[in-house]
Enzyme design. Sequence first.
Site, mmCIF file in Angstrom:
data_model
loop_
_atom_site.group_PDB
_atom_site.id
_atom_site.type_symbol
_atom_site.label_atom_id
_atom_site.label_comp_id
_atom_site.label_asym_id
_atom_site.label_seq_id
_atom_site.Cartn_x
_atom_site.Cartn_y
_atom_site.Cartn_z
ATOM 1 N N PRO A 10 0.800 -1.225 0.000
ATOM 2 C CA PRO A 10 0.000 0.000 0.000
ATOM 3 C C PRO A 10 0.834 1.276 0.000
ATOM 4 O O PRO A 10 1.844 1.377 0.696
ATOM 5 C CB PRO A 10 -0.842 -0.108 1.278
ATOM 6 C CG PRO A 10 -0.297 -1.253 2.039
ATOM 7 C CD PRO A 10 0.433 -2.131 1.095
ATOM 8 N N TYR A 23 10.882 9.073 1.683
ATOM 9 C CA TYR A 23 10.959 7.937 0.767
ATOM 10 C C TYR A 23 11.758 8.222 -0.502
ATOM 11 O O TYR A 23 11.921 7.326 -1.338
ATOM 12 C CB TYR A 23 9.541 7.473 0.406
ATOM 13 C CG TYR A 23 8.762 7.009 1.619
ATOM 14 C CD1 TYR A 23 9.207 5.935 2.384
ATOM 15 C CD2 TYR A 23 7.590 7.651 2.024
ATOM 16 C CE1 TYR A 23 8.521 5.515 3.507
ATOM 17 C CE2 TYR A 23 6.888 7.241 3.147
ATOM 18 C CZ TYR A 23 7.359 6.178 3.881
ATOM 19 O OH TYR A 23 6.687 5.749 5.003
ATOM 20 N N ASN A 74 8.321 -5.212 -0.537
ATOM 21 C CA ASN A 74 8.145 -4.088 0.378
ATOM 22 C C ASN A 74 6.668 -4.083 0.762
ATOM 23 O O ASN A 74 5.818 -3.656 -0.022
ATOM 24 C CB ASN A 74 8.534 -2.760 -0.263
ATOM 25 C CG ASN A 74 8.440 -1.605 0.738
ATOM 26 O OD1 ASN A 74 7.795 -1.726 1.785
ATOM 27 N ND2 ASN A 74 9.078 -0.486 0.437
ATOM 28 N N GLU A 98 12.878 -8.779 2.248
ATOM 29 C CA GLU A 98 12.024 -7.645 2.617
ATOM 30 C C GLU A 98 12.845 -6.359 2.516
ATOM 31 O O GLU A 98 13.980 -6.298 2.984
ATOM 32 C CB GLU A 98 11.513 -7.820 4.053
ATOM 33 C CG GLU A 98 10.650 -6.662 4.541
ATOM 34 C CD GLU A 98 10.022 -6.920 5.903
ATOM 35 O OE1 GLU A 98 9.973 -8.103 6.329
ATOM 36 O OE2 GLU A 98 9.599 -5.950 6.555
ATOM 37 N N HIS A 100 12.647 -2.009 2.944
ATOM 38 C CA HIS A 100 11.972 -0.757 3.284
ATOM 39 C C HIS A 100 12.881 0.395 2.890
ATOM 40 O O HIS A 100 14.075 0.394 3.220
ATOM 41 C CB HIS A 100 11.667 -0.679 4.787
ATOM 42 C CG HIS A 100 10.681 -1.722 5.210
ATOM 43 N ND1 HIS A 100 9.333 -1.596 4.993
ATOM 44 C CD2 HIS A 100 10.863 -2.933 5.791
ATOM 45 C CE1 HIS A 100 8.719 -2.682 5.442
ATOM 46 N NE2 HIS A 100 9.624 -3.513 5.920
ATOM 47 N N ARG A 107 12.179 5.403 13.168
ATOM 48 C CA ARG A 107 10.895 6.100 13.067
ATOM 49 C C ARG A 107 9.973 5.729 14.232
ATOM 50 O O ARG A 107 10.443 5.269 15.265
ATOM 51 C CB ARG A 107 10.275 5.790 11.698
ATOM 52 C CG ARG A 107 11.202 6.210 10.541
ATOM 53 C CD ARG A 107 10.582 5.932 9.199
ATOM 54 N NE ARG A 107 9.355 6.719 9.012
ATOM 55 C CZ ARG A 107 8.461 6.464 8.053
ATOM 56 N NH1 ARG A 107 8.652 5.464 7.207
ATOM 57 N NH2 ARG A 107 7.390 7.221 7.943
HETATM 58 C C1 DQA Z 1 7.953 1.579 4.154
HETATM 59 C C2 DQA Z 1 7.953 1.771 5.667
HETATM 60 C C3 DQA Z 1 6.559 1.503 6.245
HETATM 61 O O1 DQA Z 1 6.567 1.712 7.653
HETATM 62 C C4 DQA Z 1 5.547 2.449 5.612
HETATM 63 O O2 DQA Z 1 4.250 2.128 6.098
HETATM 64 C C5 DQA Z 1 5.592 2.417 4.137
HETATM 65 C C6 DQA Z 1 6.905 2.443 3.489
HETATM 66 C C7 DQA Z 1 9.321 1.933 3.534
HETATM 67 O O3 DQA Z 1 9.585 1.496 2.423
HETATM 68 O O4 DQA Z 1 10.113 2.650 4.159
HETATM 69 O O5 DQA Z 1 4.575 2.432 3.458
HETATM 70 O O6 DQA Z 1 7.695 0.221 3.854
#
Ligand code: DQA
Length: 147
Positions: A10, A23, A74, A98, A100, A107
Amino acid sequence: MSILLLLNGPNLGILGEREPETYGTDTLADIEEAVADEVGPAGWEVRSVQHDGEGELIGAVHRSRHDTVGAIVNPGALMIAGWGLRDALAAYPRPWIEVHLSNVWARERFRHESVIAPLASGVLVGLGAYGYVLAARALVHRGAGDA
Ligand code: DQA
């Protein structure tokens, strides 16, 4: 042809515009291209799937169970309580990593736990879009297709 699943959850379809200070400015299309460039020399292709809903992501994992060599995932916020996605990945028979973009550990506290991570072959956080490239490199290196 070996296929690598690139699965984004999402709110990751609006990368580039979404909170760029957190991001980055790369779009999902930029990331798809960078991953494709990374795995291309190994003869791999990328199947990129992004959905905002968990059900569609689960379906994509199911459909990729038998014709992909590995995956980069992700899960976005589904890392926190995406139990259905977690169970779909538990039944996914290939190595997956995985990723991010942001350093979730630096955070809010609610981002400090992932129900997905314990099943992953590895986890990359905080390296921005380059994290996807490194994940792709790691999967090629471990010969995901031979797993
Ligand atoms: C994320 C980190 C998650 O906490 C956040 O909800 C995202 C992006 C990242 O790529 O840093 O949607 O997955």
